[in-house]
Scaffold this motif. Structure first.
Motif, PDB file in Angstrom:
ATOM      1  N   SER A   1       1.267  -1.191  -9.728  1.00 56.44           N
ATOM      2  CA  SER A   1       2.307  -2.213  -9.678  1.00 56.44           C
ATOM      3  C   SER A   1       3.314  -1.947 -10.782  1.00 56.44           C
TER       4      SER A   1
ATOM      5  N   ARG B   1      -8.715   3.348  -2.399  1.00 57.18           N
ATOM      6  CA  ARG B   1      -7.252   3.254  -2.500  1.00 57.18           C
ATOM      7  C   ARG B   1      -6.925   2.156  -3.491  1.00 57.18           C
TER       8      ARG B   1
ATOM      9  N   ASN C   1      -3.890   0.299  -5.583  1.00 56.00           N
ATOM     10  CA  ASN C   1      -2.442   0.128  -5.625  1.00 56.00           C
ATOM     11  C   ASN C   1      -1.990  -0.178  -7.040  1.00 56.00           C
TER      12      ASN C   1
ATOM     13  N   TRP D   1      -5.920   7.425  -5.251  1.00 51.88           N
ATOM     14  CA  TRP D   1      -6.853   7.443  -4.135  1.00 51.88           C
ATOM     15  C   TRP D   1      -7.845   8.581  -4.325  1.00 51.88           C
TER      16      TRP D   1
ATOM     17  N   ASN E   1      -8.480  -2.412  -4.679  1.00 56.11           N
ATOM     18  CA  ASN E   1      -8.372  -3.151  -5.931  1.00 56.11           C
ATOM     19  C   ASN E   1      -9.342  -4.336  -5.994  1.00 56.11           C
TER      20      ASN E   1
ATOM     21  N   PRO F   1       0.817  -1.213   0.000  1.00 60.13           N
ATOM     22  CA  PRO F   1       0.000   0.000   0.000  1.00 60.13           C
ATOM     23  C   PRO F   1       0.851   1.263   0.000  1.00 60.13           C
ATOM     24  N   VAL F   2       0.379   2.240  -0.740  1.00 59.46           N
ATOM     25  CA  VAL F   2       1.054   3.531  -0.813  1.00 59.46           C
ATOM     26  C   VAL F   2       0.610   4.386   0.369  1.00 59.46           C
TER      27      VAL F   2
ATOM     28  N   SER G   1      -0.186   4.168  -7.873  1.00 60.35           N
ATOM     29  CA  SER G   1      -1.338   4.135  -6.971  1.00 60.35           C
ATOM     30  C   SER G   1      -2.190   5.387  -7.147  1.00 60.35           C
TER      31      SER G   1
END
Length: 162
Positions: free
Chosen positions: A87, A83, A85, A121, A65, A43-44, A119
């Protein structure tokens, strides 16, 4: 070779839980029925605005996700935090766009953003009874010397306020 086999051969650490994907140009806004990758990066760090619910908010619903394709029910005044994420691997980053609501009168976005790791949000407040969807798109961002597939994945959650 279909898109799913191509992506899993290029990104062996990722697992896709989806039906075959359709190839799209990056600028396309067509909706896909694809599911986001199940394996994601750590997680960011999210700005503080998403960590504390404003005073008077009845509930906070957290989406990520794995919630792609879900429907959630909330009440007016509730807060929804998304949120997603990103990759990376093989010189490419799979990056999300900032989540957006299809009906800003039902779901008002109060904050949001993206990060260099792919990421994204956003936070929304349910304003009134009705329906809206929250969507974000994931696309490949190449580093110099690498090539990305021309593919866009849709993340979508339906929200019913009432």
């Amino acid at each position: 070779m279909n898109a799913t086999k191509y992506l899993t051969s290029k990104y062996p650490t990722m697992k896709y839980l989806t039906a075959p994907l359709a190839a799209l140009t990056l600028g396309s806004a067509l909706a896909l029925g694809a599911v986001a990758p199940a394996a994601v990066a750590a997680p960011v760090a999210i700005p503080g605005a998403l960590h504390a619910a404003p005073q008077g908010v009845a509930n906070v619903v957290e989406l990520g996700n794995g919630d792609n394709g879900d429907t959630v029910k909330v009440a007016a005044g509730d807060r929804i935090e998304v949120r997603l994420n990103g990759s990376s691997g093989n010189g490419n980053t799979l990056a999300w766009t900032e989540p957006a609501a299809t009906d800003g009168g039902v779901l008002q976005r109060t904050s949001g953003g993206t990060a260099p790791d792919g990421s994204a949000w956003a936070a929304f407040t349910a304003q009134r009874d009705g329906s809206s969807q929250i969507t974000a798109f994931q696309h490949c961002v190449p580093t110099p010397g690498h090539v990305c597939p021309k593919l866009v994945l849709l993340w979508k959650v339906s929200v019913e306020v009432g």
